[in-house]
Scaffold this motif. Structure first.
Motif, PDB file in Angstrom:
ATOM      1  N   LEU A   1       9.653  -7.696 -15.020  1.00 18.37           N
ATOM      2  CA  LEU A   1      10.321  -6.558 -14.391  1.00 18.37           C
ATOM      3  C   LEU A   1      10.153  -6.610 -12.882  1.00 18.37           C
ATOM      4  CD1 LEU A   1       9.101  -3.814 -16.865  1.00 18.37           C
ATOM      5  CD2 LEU A   1      11.367  -4.861 -16.784  1.00 18.37           C
ATOM      6  N   SER A   2      11.169  -6.165 -12.207  1.00 17.24           N
ATOM      7  CA  SER A   2      11.122  -6.074 -10.750  1.00 17.24           C
ATOM      8  C   SER A   2      11.210  -4.596 -10.382  1.00 17.24           C
ATOM      9  CB  SER A   2      12.275  -6.854 -10.131  1.00 17.24           C
ATOM     10  OG  SER A   2      12.245  -6.716  -8.731  1.00 17.24           O
ATOM     11  N   VAL A   3      10.079  -4.022 -10.021  1.00 20.74           N
ATOM     12  CA  VAL A   3      10.002  -2.603  -9.710  1.00 20.74           C
ATOM     13  C   VAL A   3       9.477  -2.452  -8.286  1.00 20.74           C
ATOM     14  CG1 VAL A   3       8.947  -0.406 -10.359  1.00 20.74           C
ATOM     15  CG2 VAL A   3       9.518  -2.062 -12.129  1.00 20.74           C
ATOM     16  N   PRO A   4      10.192  -1.700  -7.440  1.00 22.16           N
ATOM     17  CA  PRO A   4       9.703  -1.483  -6.083  1.00 22.16           C
ATOM     18  C   PRO A   4       8.356  -0.749  -6.101  1.00 22.16           C
ATOM     19  CG  PRO A   4      11.921  -0.579  -6.363  1.00 22.16           C
ATOM     20  CD  PRO A   4      11.452  -1.017  -7.698  1.00 22.16           C
ATOM     21  N   VAL A   5       7.452  -1.191  -5.223  1.00 17.05           N
ATOM     22  CA  VAL A   5       6.100  -0.629  -5.184  1.00 17.05           C
ATOM     23  C   VAL A   5       5.724  -0.252  -3.757  1.00 17.05           C
ATOM     24  CG1 VAL A   5       3.643  -1.165  -5.520  1.00 17.05           C
ATOM     25  CG2 VAL A   5       5.320  -1.916  -7.196  1.00 17.05           C
ATOM     26  N   VAL A   6       5.055   0.882  -3.640  1.00 17.58           N
ATOM     27  CA  VAL A   6       4.402   1.304  -2.406  1.00 17.58           C
ATOM     28  C   VAL A   6       2.921   1.405  -2.738  1.00 17.58           C
ATOM     29  CG1 VAL A   6       4.121   3.160  -0.722  1.00 17.58           C
ATOM     30  CG2 VAL A   6       6.392   2.619  -1.605  1.00 17.58           C
ATOM     31  N   PHE A   7       2.099   0.680  -1.991  1.00 15.21           N
ATOM     32  CA  PHE A   7       0.656   0.764  -2.178  1.00 15.21           C
ATOM     33  C   PHE A   7       0.069   1.761  -1.191  1.00 15.21           C
ATOM     34  CE2 PHE A   7       1.195  -3.515  -4.026  1.00 15.21           C
ATOM     35  CZ  PHE A   7       0.527  -3.317  -5.213  1.00 15.21           C
ATOM     36  N   ILE A   8      -0.893   2.552  -1.678  1.00 20.26           N
ATOM     37  CA  ILE A   8      -1.611   3.473  -0.806  1.00 20.26           C
ATOM     38  C   ILE A   8      -3.105   3.268  -1.011  1.00 20.26           C
ATOM     39  CG2 ILE A   8       0.256   5.176  -0.744  1.00 20.26           C
ATOM     40  CD1 ILE A   8      -1.318   6.843  -2.765  1.00 20.26           C
ATOM     41  N   SER A   9      -3.861   3.494   0.060  1.00 13.38           N
ATOM     42  CA  SER A   9      -5.314   3.376  -0.010  1.00 13.38           C
ATOM     43  C   SER A   9      -5.932   4.044   1.206  1.00 13.38           C
ATOM     44  CB  SER A   9      -5.742   1.902  -0.045  1.00 13.38           C
ATOM     45  OG  SER A   9      -7.153   1.804  -0.069  1.00 13.38           O
ATOM     46  N   ALA A  10      -7.170   4.457   1.043  1.00 11.79           N
ATOM     47  CA  ALA A  10      -7.931   5.003   2.168  1.00 11.79           C
ATOM     48  C   ALA A  10      -8.686   3.902   2.904  1.00 11.79           C
ATOM     49  CB  ALA A  10      -8.913   6.065   1.672  1.00 11.79           C
ATOM     50  N   GLN A  11      -8.612   2.682   2.383  1.00  7.35           N
ATOM     51  CA  GLN A  11      -9.355   1.561   2.955  1.00  7.35           C
ATOM     52  C   GLN A  11      -8.386   0.490   3.468  1.00  7.35           C
ATOM     53  OE1 GLN A  11     -12.768   1.570   3.012  1.00  7.35           O
ATOM     54  NE2 GLN A  11     -12.739   3.599   2.070  1.00  7.35           N
ATOM     55  N   GLU A  12      -8.457   0.211   4.753  1.00 10.40           N
ATOM     56  CA  GLU A  12      -7.567  -0.797   5.355  1.00 10.40           C
ATOM     57  C   GLU A  12      -7.757  -2.169   4.712  1.00 10.40           C
ATOM     58  OE1 GLU A  12      -4.625  -2.531   7.244  1.00 10.40           O
ATOM     59  OE2 GLU A  12      -5.020  -0.426   7.650  1.00 10.40           O
ATOM     60  N   HIS A  13      -8.992  -2.550   4.412  1.00 16.52           N
ATOM     61  CA  HIS A  13      -9.227  -3.877   3.825  1.00 16.52           C
ATOM     62  C   HIS A  13      -8.575  -3.994   2.447  1.00 16.52           C
ATOM     63  CE1 HIS A  13     -12.665  -1.764   1.955  1.00 16.52           C
ATOM     64  NE2 HIS A  13     -12.573  -2.685   1.019  1.00 16.52           N
ATOM     65  N   GLN A  14      -8.463  -2.897   1.703  1.00 15.45           N
ATOM     66  CA  GLN A  14      -7.778  -2.936   0.417  1.00 15.45           C
ATOM     67  C   GLN A  14      -6.274  -3.140   0.607  1.00 15.45           C
ATOM     68  OE1 GLN A  14      -9.021   0.773  -1.253  1.00 15.45           O
ATOM     69  NE2 GLN A  14     -10.901  -0.088  -2.099  1.00 15.45           N
ATOM     70  N   LEU A  15      -5.728  -2.510   1.632  1.00 17.76           N
ATOM     71  CA  LEU A  15      -4.302  -2.720   1.916  1.00 17.76           C
ATOM     72  C   LEU A  15      -4.047  -4.158   2.349  1.00 17.76           C
ATOM     73  CD1 LEU A  15      -3.320   0.601   3.730  1.00 17.76           C
ATOM     74  CD2 LEU A  15      -2.755  -0.097   1.413  1.00 17.76           C
ATOM     75  N   GLU A  16      -4.964  -4.724   3.112  1.00 17.59           N
ATOM     76  CA  GLU A  16      -4.815  -6.129   3.519  1.00 17.59           C
ATOM     77  C   GLU A  16      -4.814  -7.042   2.299  1.00 17.59           C
ATOM     78  OE1 GLU A  16      -3.998  -7.600   6.369  1.00 17.59           O
ATOM     79  OE2 GLU A  16      -3.733  -5.556   7.101  1.00 17.59           O
ATOM     80  N   SER A  17      -5.693  -6.752   1.355  1.00 15.26           N
ATOM     81  CA  SER A  17      -5.736  -7.531   0.122  1.00 15.26           C
ATOM     82  C   SER A  17      -4.415  -7.404  -0.639  1.00 15.26           C
ATOM     83  CB  SER A  17      -6.899  -7.048  -0.746  1.00 15.26           C
ATOM     84  OG  SER A  17      -6.952  -7.777  -1.941  1.00 15.26           O
ATOM     85  N   ALA A  18      -3.884  -6.200  -0.710  1.00 14.14           N
ATOM     86  CA  ALA A  18      -2.593  -5.981  -1.383  1.00 14.14           C
ATOM     87  C   ALA A  18      -1.476  -6.728  -0.669  1.00 14.14           C
ATOM     88  CB  ALA A  18      -2.280  -4.491  -1.456  1.00 14.14           C
ATOM     89  N   ARG A  19      -1.500  -6.732   0.658  1.00 11.20           N
ATOM     90  CA  ARG A  19      -0.464  -7.461   1.416  1.00 11.20           C
ATOM     91  C   ARG A  19      -0.465  -8.940   1.063  1.00 11.20           C
ATOM     92  NH1 ARG A  19      -2.266  -3.979   5.730  1.00 11.20           N
ATOM     93  NH2 ARG A  19      -0.599  -2.544   6.297  1.00 11.20           N
TER      94      ARG A  19
END
Length: 103
Positions: free
Chosen positions: A56-74
């Motif tokens: 499946l191709s589903v658009p996703v927005v990631f949210i987090s209070a931790q910048e390093h977690q967002l970097e990992s998601a990127r």
């Protein structure tokens, strides 16, 4: 939920965990997932990867209070629509939600 509905998404739900989501939702039609990276049991990143492996191709927005977690998601999920650091302005999220609802 009110914010997401205001952009045209009428079916809006919240879930306590990735497993809760997987057990209760059938993805069909126009969808958008707003995933906190820190979910119980399975992370938001793991949930997105599970959905992608399902074909499946589903658009996703990631949210987090931790910048390093967002970097990992990127790094792991570069196709995501956005990576928002909490607390974020409603307008930031609304902009992304409206993009999806217009397509």
């Amino acid at each position: 939920m009110r914010l997401v509905r205001s952009a045209g998404f009428m079916k809006v739900g919240t879930f306590n965990s990735a497993e809760d989501f997987l057990n209760r939702v059938v993805l069909e039609g126009d969808c958008l997932l707003i995933l906190d990276i820190l979910l119980p049991e399975k992370s938001g990143i793991e949930l997105q990867q599970h959905i992608r492996r399902s074909g499946l191709s589903v658009p996703v927005v990631f949210i987090s209070a931790q910048e390093h977690q967002l970097e990992s998601a990127r790094k792991q999920c570069p196709e995501a629509l956005a990576f928002l650091l909490k607390p974020f302005e409603e307008g930031e999220l609304l902009k992304v939600v409206r993009l999806v609802s217009q397509n």
